[in-house]
Scaffold this motif. Structure first.
Motif, PDB file in Angstrom:
ATOM      1  N   MET A   1     -33.153  17.111 -27.710  1.00 52.28           N
ATOM      2  CA  MET A   1     -32.075  16.465 -27.000  1.00 52.28           C
ATOM      3  C   MET A   1     -30.773  17.176 -27.361  1.00 52.28           C
ATOM      4  O   MET A   1     -30.505  17.459 -28.514  1.00 52.28           O
ATOM      5  N   ASP A   2     -29.974  17.442 -26.363  1.00 50.41           N
ATOM      6  CA  ASP A   2     -28.679  18.087 -26.544  1.00 50.41           C
ATOM      7  C   ASP A   2     -27.648  17.020 -26.926  1.00 50.41           C
ATOM      8  O   ASP A   2     -27.339  16.131 -26.129  1.00 50.41           O
ATOM      9  N   LEU A   3     -27.139  17.093 -28.145  1.00 46.88           N
ATOM     10  CA  LEU A   3     -26.195  16.083 -28.617  1.00 46.88           C
ATOM     11  C   LEU A   3     -24.864  16.115 -27.872  1.00 46.88           C
ATOM     12  O   LEU A   3     -24.133  15.124 -27.861  1.00 46.88           O
ATOM     13  N   GLN A  35     -23.770  15.051 -17.151  1.00 49.44           N
ATOM     14  CA  GLN A  35     -24.449  14.801 -18.422  1.00 49.44           C
ATOM     15  C   GLN A  35     -25.344  13.560 -18.436  1.00 49.44           C
ATOM     16  O   GLN A  35     -26.451  13.628 -18.978  1.00 49.44           O
ATOM     17  N   PRO A  36     -24.932  12.413 -17.881  1.00 50.26           N
ATOM     18  CA  PRO A  36     -25.820  11.241 -17.913  1.00 50.26           C
ATOM     19  C   PRO A  36     -27.176  11.480 -17.239  1.00 50.26           C
ATOM     20  O   PRO A  36     -28.210  11.081 -17.770  1.00 50.26           O
ATOM     21  N   ALA A  37     -27.183  12.144 -16.103  1.00 48.46           N
ATOM     22  CA  ALA A  37     -28.450  12.408 -15.406  1.00 48.46           C
ATOM     23  C   ALA A  37     -29.342  13.329 -16.240  1.00 48.46           C
ATOM     24  O   ALA A  37     -30.555  13.119 -16.331  1.00 48.46           O
ATOM     25  N   LYS A  38     -28.732  14.315 -16.864  1.00 48.43           N
ATOM     26  CA  LYS A  38     -29.517  15.222 -17.709  1.00 48.43           C
ATOM     27  C   LYS A  38     -30.067  14.473 -18.918  1.00 48.43           C
ATOM     28  O   LYS A  38     -31.210  14.681 -19.319  1.00 48.43           O
ATOM     29  N   LEU A  39     -29.269  13.601 -19.492  1.00 44.25           N
ATOM     30  CA  LEU A  39     -29.707  12.806 -20.629  1.00 44.25           C
ATOM     31  C   LEU A  39     -30.860  11.879 -20.235  1.00 44.25           C
ATOM     32  O   LEU A  39     -31.836  11.733 -20.971  1.00 44.25           O
ATOM     33  N   GLU A  40     -30.775  11.270 -19.056  1.00 45.43           N
ATOM     34  CA  GLU A  40     -31.852  10.407 -18.563  1.00 45.43           C
ATOM     35  C   GLU A  40     -33.150  11.193 -18.420  1.00 45.43           C
ATOM     36  O   GLU A  40     -34.218  10.706 -18.798  1.00 45.43           O
ATOM     37  N   GLU A  42     -34.010  13.943 -20.029  1.00 42.73           N
ATOM     38  CA  GLU A  42     -34.495  14.354 -21.341  1.00 42.73           C
ATOM     39  C   GLU A  42     -35.140  13.208 -22.111  1.00 42.73           C
ATOM     40  O   GLU A  42     -36.111  13.408 -22.828  1.00 42.73           O
ATOM     41  N   THR A  43     -34.580  12.011 -21.992  1.00 43.93           N
ATOM     42  CA  THR A  43     -35.051  10.883 -22.802  1.00 43.93           C
ATOM     43  C   THR A  43     -36.029   9.975 -22.073  1.00 43.93           C
ATOM     44  O   THR A  43     -36.746   9.211 -22.711  1.00 43.93           O
ATOM     45  N   GLY A  44     -36.007  10.020 -20.746  1.00 39.62           N
ATOM     46  CA  GLY A  44     -36.835   9.107 -19.963  1.00 39.62           C
ATOM     47  C   GLY A  44     -36.186   7.738 -19.799  1.00 39.62           C
ATOM     48  O   GLY A  44     -36.780   6.835 -19.226  1.00 39.62           O
ATOM     49  N   TRP A  45     -34.984   7.584 -20.335  1.00 40.73           N
ATOM     50  CA  TRP A  45     -34.254   6.317 -20.193  1.00 40.73           C
ATOM     51  C   TRP A  45     -33.389   6.402 -18.960  1.00 40.73           C
ATOM     52  O   TRP A  45     -32.741   7.402 -18.702  1.00 40.73           O
ATOM     53  N   GLY A  46     -33.340   5.313 -18.201  1.00 47.10           N
ATOM     54  CA  GLY A  46     -32.513   5.285 -17.014  1.00 47.10           C
ATOM     55  C   GLY A  46     -31.425   4.249 -17.100  1.00 47.10           C
ATOM     56  O   GLY A  46     -31.361   3.463 -18.039  1.00 47.10           O
ATOM     57  N   ASP A  47     -30.589   4.243 -16.133  1.00 45.71           N
ATOM     58  CA  ASP A  47     -29.511   3.266 -16.019  1.00 45.71           C
ATOM     59  C   ASP A  47     -30.126   1.951 -15.539  1.00 45.71           C
ATOM     60  O   ASP A  47     -30.701   1.890 -14.468  1.00 45.71           O
TER      61      ASP A  47
END
Length: 58
Positions: A1-3, A35-40, A42-47
Motif C-alpha cells: 500500500m502506498d502511504l 488517490q481515494p479510488a486507487k486506495l480502494e 489496493e485495499t478492497g475497501w470502498g466508500d
C-alpha cells in the motif's frame, strides 16, 4: 500500500477540500482526487456511502 494515498486522504479530511489539500501537498488537485479510488483498489475497501449521500455514516 502506498502511504502517500493515506496521507492525501488525511490531508483532504483536515483541510476540507481537494484544492486546499493539493496546495498543502504541493501537487495538483487532480493528483489528490485520484488517490481515494486507487486506495480502494489496493485495499478492497470502498466508500460505504450510497450515491448522492454527502457525509459518512456515524
Amino acid at each position: 500500500m502506498d502511504l502517500n494515498r493515506l496521507k492525501a486522504l488525511h490531508v483532504v479530511s483536515g483541510y476540507g477540500s481537494v484544492g486546499a489539500a493539493a496546495e498543502a501537498l504541493m501537487v495538483t488537485p487532480s493528483a489528490v482526487s485520484r488517490q481515494p479510488a486507487k486506495l480502494e483498489r489496493e485495499t478492497g475497501w470502498g466508500d460505504p456511502r450510497k450515491p448522492g449521500e454527502d457525509s459518512w455514516p456515524l
